[in-house]
Design a protein around this motif. Structure first.
Motif, PDB file in Angstrom:
ATOM      1  N   SER A   1     -10.122  -7.136   1.263  1.00  0.00           N
ATOM      2  CA  SER A   1     -10.150  -8.425   1.955  1.00  0.00           C
ATOM      3  C   SER A   1      -9.176  -8.439   3.131  1.00  0.00           C
TER       4      SER A   1
ATOM      5  N   ASN B   1      -7.617  -3.511  -2.073  1.00  0.00           N
ATOM      6  CA  ASN B   1      -8.174  -4.840  -1.888  1.00  0.00           C
ATOM      7  C   ASN B   1      -8.617  -4.928  -0.432  1.00  0.00           C
TER       8      ASN B   1
ATOM      9  N   ARG C   1      -6.222 -11.313   0.287  1.00  0.00           N
ATOM     10  CA  ARG C   1      -6.527 -12.743   0.381  1.00  0.00           C
ATOM     11  C   ARG C   1      -7.221 -13.296  -0.859  1.00  0.00           C
ATOM     12  N   ARG C   2      -7.851 -12.427  -1.634  1.00  0.00           N
ATOM     13  CA  ARG C   2      -8.626 -12.907  -2.782  1.00  0.00           C
ATOM     14  C   ARG C   2      -8.732 -11.779  -3.798  1.00  0.00           C
ATOM     15  N   ASP C   3      -9.290 -12.088  -4.970  1.00  0.00           N
ATOM     16  CA  ASP C   3      -9.482 -11.028  -5.967  1.00  0.00           C
ATOM     17  C   ASP C   3     -10.612 -10.093  -5.522  1.00  0.00           C
TER      18      ASP C   3
ATOM     19  N   GLN D   1       2.444 -12.747  -0.984  1.00  0.00           N
ATOM     20  CA  GLN D   1       1.197 -12.857  -1.735  1.00  0.00           C
ATOM     21  C   GLN D   1       1.435 -12.573  -3.212  1.00  0.00           C
TER      22      GLN D   1
ATOM     23  N   ASP E   1     -16.447  -4.701   0.675  1.00  0.00           N
ATOM     24  CA  ASP E   1     -16.155  -6.139   0.598  1.00  0.00           C
ATOM     25  C   ASP E   1     -17.117  -6.869   1.532  1.00  0.00           C
TER      26      ASP E   1
ATOM     27  N   TRP F   1      -6.721  -8.516  -8.914  1.00  0.00           N
ATOM     28  CA  TRP F   1      -6.494  -8.685  -7.482  1.00  0.00           C
ATOM     29  C   TRP F   1      -6.660  -7.371  -6.725  1.00  0.00           C
TER      30      TRP F   1
ATOM     31  N   TYR G   1       0.089 -11.459  -6.700  1.00  0.00           N
ATOM     32  CA  TYR G   1      -1.000 -10.602  -7.134  1.00  0.00           C
ATOM     33  C   TYR G   1      -1.524 -11.067  -8.493  1.00  0.00           C
TER      34      TYR G   1
END
Length: 358
Positions: A195, A193, A199-201, A312, A278, A318, A314
């Motif tokens: 990000s 991930n 932080r986001r999908d 976080q 990203d 994610w 998931y």
């Protein structure tokens, strides 16, 4: 001529004990530019990987946990960052025949065997040895898998080396020998991930694959044996596409898997096998490998129930896995690249994950 100087550093510290009472160690490889990888000898897991975004801010780009305990249970470990073996991916019916001998494996994924069985390499303690050289800090994980472990034949001796290279790359070198004919498919199961700190999908991440074909699967996620062209399908990533753009299209293969969970037939030739970008953070991941396939898994079974690093949660999709490998079910598919390893042979493979930002 001056000798090349070591680059980076390694820190080792105790990281709890397994349910069997074995001491676990966490190895942290660091470069002067701030890039850092933490790995544990339980399961050879890549626990953390810090890389900068376009503004130079460091963020963790792999899913996982900040404490060892969740890695000891497959239900929570979910193969986050783990070394997978003896056989990554699925083997149909948990069985195969080699040299006229039938072998039965644990059927731990519906009717099939998955990722080495009920206690695969991801649930074993490896012997770790760290060092620092001109190529960067590294840790070598070694293990001898006894004959018959999880149903696989032969005494298998394995060494997996993680090197954090100064130019900003994590190199994984796999090596193995056997004393009897066996099958082998090693990979790393990191959930990416970009990000930073998840932080986001990853539906907005843009993916490019050097793959003109993929291997369709049946309802139990076993390849049908066909190599199908990606052209005109949701599996066409020959040019950069957002992972979420077509993941929910009505394609039969996507319905079977709930999203992407497919092996792509890599073109080879030495170029990048995959590019992941990203657009928000600017981070880019480039994958080079000598393996013939890559399993792309879009985190379809993540449902928000697992709480990872920094608290976080998931959620669905994610992360994306980019597992360099031989094809699923190759022991039962004579037209697929062979995964047979014999005495006197040495299995060797290299995958490099390179990091940049734009």
């Amino acid at each position: 001529m001056p000798q090349p100087q070591p680059v980076g550093s390694v820190e080792e510290r105790g990281w709890g004990r397994t349910p069997q009472g074995e001491a676990v160690t966490l190895f942290t490889l660091s470069l002067p530019n701030g890039i850092q990888a933490s790995l544990t000898d339980h399961g050879g897991v890549l626990v953390r990987l810090l890389t900068p975004d376009r503004d130079g801010n460091l963020g963790d780009i792999v899913l996982g946990y900040g404490t060892p305990e969740p890695y000891f249970d497959r239900a929570t470990a979910s193969f986050f960052g783990a070394l997978i073996g003896r056989y990554g991916n699925r083997i149909a019916g948990g069985r195969f025949t080699l040299d006229g001998q039938n072998y039965r494996l644990a059927r731990n994924n519906g009717p099939n065997a998955l990722h080495g069985g009920e206690r695969g390499f991801d649930q074993r303690l490896w012997q770790g040895e760290a060092s620092v050289g001109p190529e960067g800090p590294q840790v070598v994980f070694a293990r001898v898998s006894p004959d018959g472990e999880e149903g696989y034949p032969g005494i298998l001796t394995v060494r997996v080396t993680y090197t954090l290279r100064p130019e900003g790359a994590l190199q994984i070198d796999y090596a193995a020998t056997t004393d009897a004919p066996t099958v082998l498919n090693l990979t790393n199961h990191s959930y990416w991930n970009l990000s930073g700190d998840a932080r986001r999908d990853i539906l907005g991440h843009r993916l490019t694959l050097a793959a003109d074909h993929f291997t369709p699967v049946d309802q139990t996620l076993i390849p049908t044996g066909e190599r199908r062209a990606v052209a005109g399908t949701p599996f066409d990533f020959r040019t950069a596409q957002p992972i979420g753009a077509r993941v929910d299209m009505g394609d039969e293969g996507l319905r079977f898997t709930g999203g992407y969970d497919h092996n792509f037939v890599l073109r080879g030739g030495g170029g990048p096998a995959a590019l992941l970008h990203d657009p928000v953070s600017g981070r880019r991941l480039t994958v080079h490998t000598d393996q013939p396939g890559m399993q792309v898994y879009s985190g379809n079974f993540l449902d928000g129930s697992l709480v990872g690093k920094g608290g976080q949660r998931y959620g669905h999709r994610w992360a994306v896995c980019l597992e360099t490998q031989h094809f699923p079910d190759s022991p039962n598919q004579p037209d697929f690249p062979s995964t047979v390893l014999r005495p006197g042979e040495r299995f060797m493979s290299r995958t490099v994950y390179s990091f940049s930002a734009e």
